[in-house]
Design a protein around this motif. Structure first.
Motif, PDB file in Angstrom:
ATOM      1  N   SER A  19       0.951  -1.254  -0.010  1.00  9.13           N
ATOM      2  CA  SER A  19      -0.069   0.072  -0.048  1.00  9.13           C
ATOM      3  C   SER A  19       0.727   1.330  -0.214  1.00  9.13           C
ATOM      4  CB  SER A  19      -0.868  -0.270   1.119  1.00  9.13           C
ATOM      5  OG  SER A  19      -2.025   0.710   0.875  1.00  9.13           O
ATOM      6  N   GLU A  20       1.758   1.217   0.936  1.00  9.56           N
ATOM      7  CA  GLU A  20       2.842   2.344   1.115  1.00  9.56           C
ATOM      8  C   GLU A  20       3.519   2.726  -0.351  1.00  9.56           C
ATOM      9  OE1 GLU A  20       3.589   4.581   4.126  1.00  9.56           O
ATOM     10  OE2 GLU A  20       1.678   3.965   4.019  1.00  9.56           O
ATOM     11  N   THR A  21       3.951   1.602  -1.168  1.00  8.20           N
ATOM     12  CA  THR A  21       4.857   1.724  -1.989  1.00  8.20           C
ATOM     13  C   THR A  21       4.009   2.262  -3.282  1.00  8.20           C
ATOM     14  OG1 THR A  21       6.165  -0.098  -1.505  1.00  8.20           O
ATOM     15  CG2 THR A  21       6.364   0.311  -3.605  1.00  8.20           C
ATOM     16  N   ASP A  91       8.421  -5.026  -7.770  1.00  4.40           N
ATOM     17  CA  ASP A  91       9.731  -4.980  -8.348  1.00  4.40           C
ATOM     18  C   ASP A  91       9.591  -4.206  -9.679  1.00  4.40           C
ATOM     19  OD1 ASP A  91      12.830  -5.173  -7.798  1.00  4.40           O
ATOM     20  OD2 ASP A  91      12.395  -6.544  -9.395  1.00  4.40           O
ATOM     21  N   GLU A  92       8.815  -4.845 -10.403  1.00  4.25           N
ATOM     22  CA  GLU A  92       8.672  -4.633 -11.984  1.00  4.25           C
ATOM     23  C   GLU A  92       7.859  -3.062 -11.863  1.00  4.25           C
ATOM     24  OE1 GLU A  92       9.411  -6.138 -14.716  1.00  4.25           O
ATOM     25  OE2 GLU A  92      10.246  -7.867 -13.526  1.00  4.25           O
ATOM     26  N   VAL A  93       7.021  -2.625 -11.027  1.00  2.00           N
ATOM     27  CA  VAL A  93       6.434  -1.426 -11.231  1.00  2.00           C
ATOM     28  C   VAL A  93       7.376  -0.182 -10.794  1.00  2.00           C
ATOM     29  CG1 VAL A  93       4.892   0.294  -9.975  1.00  2.00           C
ATOM     30  CG2 VAL A  93       3.978  -2.184 -10.479  1.00  2.00           C
ATOM     31  N   ALA A  94       8.347  -0.546  -9.702  1.00  2.00           N
ATOM     32  CA  ALA A  94       9.238   0.294  -9.446  1.00  2.00           C
ATOM     33  C   ALA A  94      10.584   0.386 -10.550  1.00  2.00           C
ATOM     34  CB  ALA A  94      10.105  -0.229  -8.065  1.00  2.00           C
ATOM     35  N   LYS A  95      10.688  -0.665 -11.198  1.00  2.00           N
ATOM     36  CA  LYS A  95      11.590  -0.502 -12.324  1.00  2.00           C
ATOM     37  C   LYS A  95      11.135   0.392 -13.289  1.00  2.00           C
ATOM     38  CE  LYS A  95      12.828  -4.280 -14.341  1.00  2.00           C
ATOM     39  NZ  LYS A  95      13.367  -5.796 -14.366  1.00  2.00           N
ATOM     40  N   ALA A  96       9.709   0.162 -13.829  1.00  2.00           N
ATOM     41  CA  ALA A  96       9.345   0.961 -14.690  1.00  2.00           C
ATOM     42  C   ALA A  96       9.310   2.597 -14.453  1.00  2.00           C
ATOM     43  CB  ALA A  96       7.701   0.584 -15.314  1.00  2.00           C
TER      44      ALA A  96
END
Length: 215
Positions: A19-21, A91-96
């Motif tokens: 949620s925080e991320t 991880d994928e969301v943050a990488k994008a």
């Protein structure tokens, strides 16, 4: 039925972190586009820093998954499987996101010209739609209620239509030599990474739903 003990703590921690991320992702994405609209070097630099920290944390979480799963008891194999997926999607969301913030900052930092008015119009439309999707996603993650999953799918398809139209407009601009190569590449990068980000966010939401229903 409510689980208690260490499983519940692990589950609550996971739910909270996701949620925080996602709230942070929403904020960084919007601010990055605003930074591009305003050609605000300082803001963009800040967003690169924040998105890299987020990606770092998501990446480390990936490596902490096994110890976390070992905290779960035998009957949490189902849950564990979804937790692995969630961590992966995060991880994928943050990488994008990093793939959007970094080139955006580099572009403005190297004093390349900003986007044309029509490019900005397209990106503002994208930003609004992404913002609508993330508002709903964040609400669902906050309340752990997933009745709106179909609505997210509908909004996602609508956004993908907008993204497809934006790519077509950009190709026309390139053909008409109305756009520099550098700004074209950045523009298409933002469109493609936005697509990945939203796609993985919806996957994450589905896994979170199963994760909570099984735990």
């Amino acid at each position: 039925e409510e689980a208690d003990g260490p499983e519940q703590t692990v589950i609550e921690r996971c739910v909270h972190e996701v949620s925080e991320t996602m709230l942070k992702v929403t904020e960084i994405y919007q601010q990055t586009l605003v930074g591009l609209f305003d050609e605000d070097r300082k803001l963009l630099k800040q967003m690169v820093r924040e998105s890299e920290a987020l990606y770092q944390a998501a990446h480390e979480r990936k490596h902490e998954v096994l110890p976390t799963l070992l905290e779960l008891q035998e009957n949490y194999v189902e849950t564990g499987h979804y937790y692995v997926q969630i961590v992966d999607y995060l991880d994928e969301v943050a990488k994008a996101l990093v793939h959007i913030t970094r080139p955006s900052f580099d572009h403005i930092n190297n004093n390349h010209e900003g986007f044309r008015v029509d490019q900005l119009e397209d990106l503002k439309r994208v930003n609004e739609q992404v913002s609508t999707i993330y508002t709903k996603i964040n609400e669902m993650l906050r309340t752990n209620r997933f009745e709106q999953l179909d609505e997210i799918l509908r909004l996602r398809d609508e956004l993908f239509d907008t993204l497809a139209a934006a790519i077509k407009s950009q190709i026309k601009r390139v053909k008409a030599k109305a756009s520099t190569t550098r700004s074209s590449i950045l523009y298409l990068t933002i469109i493609n990474e936005t697509k990945t980000m939203v796609l993985q966010s919806r996957n994450l939401l589905k896994s979170q739903k199963y994760f909570l229903s099984k735990s």
